[in-house]
Scaffold this active site. Structure first.
Site, PDB file in Angstrom:
ATOM      1  N   LYS A 196      -4.316  -4.211 -12.476  1.00 13.06           N
ATOM      2  CA  LYS A 196      -5.740  -4.265 -12.809  1.00 13.06           C
ATOM      3  C   LYS A 196      -6.330  -2.889 -13.072  1.00 13.06           C
ATOM      4  O   LYS A 196      -7.058  -2.711 -14.040  1.00 13.06           O
ATOM      5  CB  LYS A 196      -6.543  -4.911 -11.669  1.00 13.06           C
ATOM      6  CG  LYS A 196      -6.296  -6.357 -11.430  1.00 13.06           C
ATOM      7  CD  LYS A 196      -7.199  -6.886 -10.330  1.00 13.06           C
ATOM      8  CE  LYS A 196      -7.109  -6.137  -9.028  1.00 13.06           C
ATOM      9  NZ  LYS A 196      -5.814  -6.204  -8.351  1.00 13.06           N
TER      10      LYS A 196
ATOM     11  N   ARG B  53     -14.739 -10.618  -4.840  1.00 10.78           N
ATOM     12  CA  ARG B  53     -13.482 -10.979  -4.169  1.00 10.78           C
ATOM     13  C   ARG B  53     -13.539 -12.376  -3.540  1.00 10.78           C
ATOM     14  O   ARG B  53     -12.528 -12.871  -3.083  1.00 10.78           O
ATOM     15  CB  ARG B  53     -13.155  -9.968  -3.061  1.00 10.78           C
ATOM     16  CG  ARG B  53     -12.670  -8.647  -3.568  1.00 10.78           C
ATOM     17  CD  ARG B  53     -12.146  -7.797  -2.418  1.00 10.78           C
ATOM     18  NE  ARG B  53     -11.783  -6.476  -2.861  1.00 10.78           N
ATOM     19  CZ  ARG B  53     -10.612  -6.147  -3.362  1.00 10.78           C
ATOM     20  NH1 ARG B  53      -9.677  -7.043  -3.481  1.00 10.78           N
ATOM     21  NH2 ARG B  53     -10.371  -4.908  -3.738  1.00 10.78           N
TER      22      ARG B  53
ATOM     23  N   ARG C 202       6.493   1.198  -6.022  1.00  7.32           N
ATOM     24  CA  ARG C 202       5.389   2.154  -6.017  1.00  7.32           C
ATOM     25  C   ARG C 202       5.272   2.829  -4.645  1.00  7.32           C
ATOM     26  O   ARG C 202       5.046   4.033  -4.554  1.00  7.32           O
ATOM     27  CB  ARG C 202       4.074   1.453  -6.383  1.00  7.32           C
ATOM     28  CG  ARG C 202       2.896   2.413  -6.494  1.00  7.32           C
ATOM     29  CD  ARG C 202       1.672   1.733  -7.061  1.00  7.32           C
ATOM     30  NE  ARG C 202       0.974   0.970  -6.040  1.00  7.32           N
ATOM     31  CZ  ARG C 202      -0.097   0.222  -6.272  1.00  7.32           C
ATOM     32  NH1 ARG C 202      -0.577   0.105  -7.494  1.00  7.32           N
ATOM     33  NH2 ARG C 202      -0.689  -0.426  -5.294  1.00  7.32           N
TER      34      ARG C 202
ATOM     35  N   ARG D 211       4.296   5.643   0.326  1.00  8.71           N
ATOM     36  CA  ARG D 211       3.405   4.784   1.122  1.00  8.71           C
ATOM     37  C   ARG D 211       4.238   4.022   2.152  1.00  8.71           C
ATOM     38  O   ARG D 211       4.674   2.906   1.906  1.00  8.71           O
ATOM     39  CB  ARG D 211       2.673   3.789   0.211  1.00  8.71           C
ATOM     40  CG  ARG D 211       1.757   4.432  -0.806  1.00  8.71           C
ATOM     41  CD  ARG D 211       1.068   3.355  -1.596  1.00  8.71           C
ATOM     42  NE  ARG D 211       0.219   3.876  -2.642  1.00  8.71           N
ATOM     43  CZ  ARG D 211      -0.706   3.175  -3.274  1.00  8.71           C
ATOM     44  NH1 ARG D 211      -0.902   1.908  -2.963  1.00  8.71           N
ATOM     45  NH2 ARG D 211      -1.429   3.719  -4.220  1.00  8.71           N
TER      46      ARG D 211
ATOM     47  N   ARG E 245      -0.898  -9.220   2.024  1.00 10.50           N
ATOM     48  CA  ARG E 245      -1.991  -8.941   1.089  1.00 10.50           C
ATOM     49  C   ARG E 245      -2.041  -9.998  -0.009  1.00 10.50           C
ATOM     50  O   ARG E 245      -3.121 -10.425  -0.420  1.00 10.50           O
ATOM     51  CB  ARG E 245      -1.832  -7.541   0.483  1.00 10.50           C
ATOM     52  CG  ARG E 245      -2.172  -6.447   1.470  1.00 10.50           C
ATOM     53  CD  ARG E 245      -1.779  -5.067   0.986  1.00 10.50           C
ATOM     54  NE  ARG E 245      -2.342  -4.723  -0.308  1.00 10.50           N
ATOM     55  CZ  ARG E 245      -1.810  -3.809  -1.115  1.00 10.50           C
ATOM     56  NH1 ARG E 245      -0.714  -3.160  -0.775  1.00 10.50           N
ATOM     57  NH2 ARG E 245      -2.386  -3.535  -2.272  1.00 10.50           N
TER      58      ARG E 245
END
Length: 196
Positions: A15, A90, A129, A135, A146
């Site tokens: 996005k 959301r 990623r 991360r 998530r």
């Protein structure tokens, strides 16, 4: 081009990348809740301090505060003729708040685009990623959580916008340019205007 657009999809759908590219082509600002939170925190605004009060404890920012930040951003001159919202609304309550905010100025959303992606592909993309960006918190379990939160809270927005006839689902998998092309074609189909 004047267009009021929402782009949503699960974490890792691309996005952010697509929102920036589309907004540039459409000549409207990209409005991302994450960017707004960070700007208000960096500017040490009253709203920013409230955001920190929640995020520092690991809590989600409440709808009322998110709605206030979005209202403040949409009131800025560069958003008068259109915008691309990334990450908002959301949930159903935020969607209702956005409707009320736009209706106050005799506006409504032109189009809502959902980037559709396979959860397994998104999980693999986010794990890659996380590895590249270091991360350590983005484990497979965290990513799948998530995605399940997204499915539970945000996916139901699709039904709201389908019922209004303004939802388009676009395949979010493929090369970045391919996905941008699909999105631009969808915008043209819905608005009757070709983004420059």
């Amino acid at each position: 081009m004047s267009v009021r657009l929402v782009l949503f999809g699960p974490p890792g759908a691309g996005k952010g990348t697509q929102a920036v590219r589309l907004a540039e082509r459409l000549g409207v600002p990209t409005i991302s809740t994450g960017d707004i939170f960070r700007a208000n925190i960096a500017g040490d605004t009253e709203l920013g301090r409230q955001v920190v009060g929640y995020t520092s404890k690991g809590h989600l920012v409440p709808d009322e505060l998110t709605d206030a930040l979005i209202a403040d951003r949409l009131a800025q001159p560069d958003a008068a003729d259109g915008f691309l919202l990334d990450g908002y609304p959301r949930n159903g309550a935020q969607a209702a708040a956005l409707d009320a905010l736009l209706a106050a100025d005799d506006h409504e959303l032109d189009l809502v685009i959902e980037l559709a992606v396979d959860p397994d592909v998104v999980t693999a993309r986010l794990l890659k990623r996380a590895q590249i960006e270091g991360r350590v918190d983005d484990t497979e379990d965290v990513i799948r959580h998530r995605l399940s939160v997204y499915a539970e809270q945000t996916s139901p927005l699709a039904e709201i916008y389908v019922n209004r006839g303004i939802l388009a689902q676009v395949d979010g998998l493929g090369e970045v340019d391919e996905v941008t092309g699909r999105l631009l074609a969808t915008i043209e189909q819905f608005t009757g205007e070709l983004p420059q």
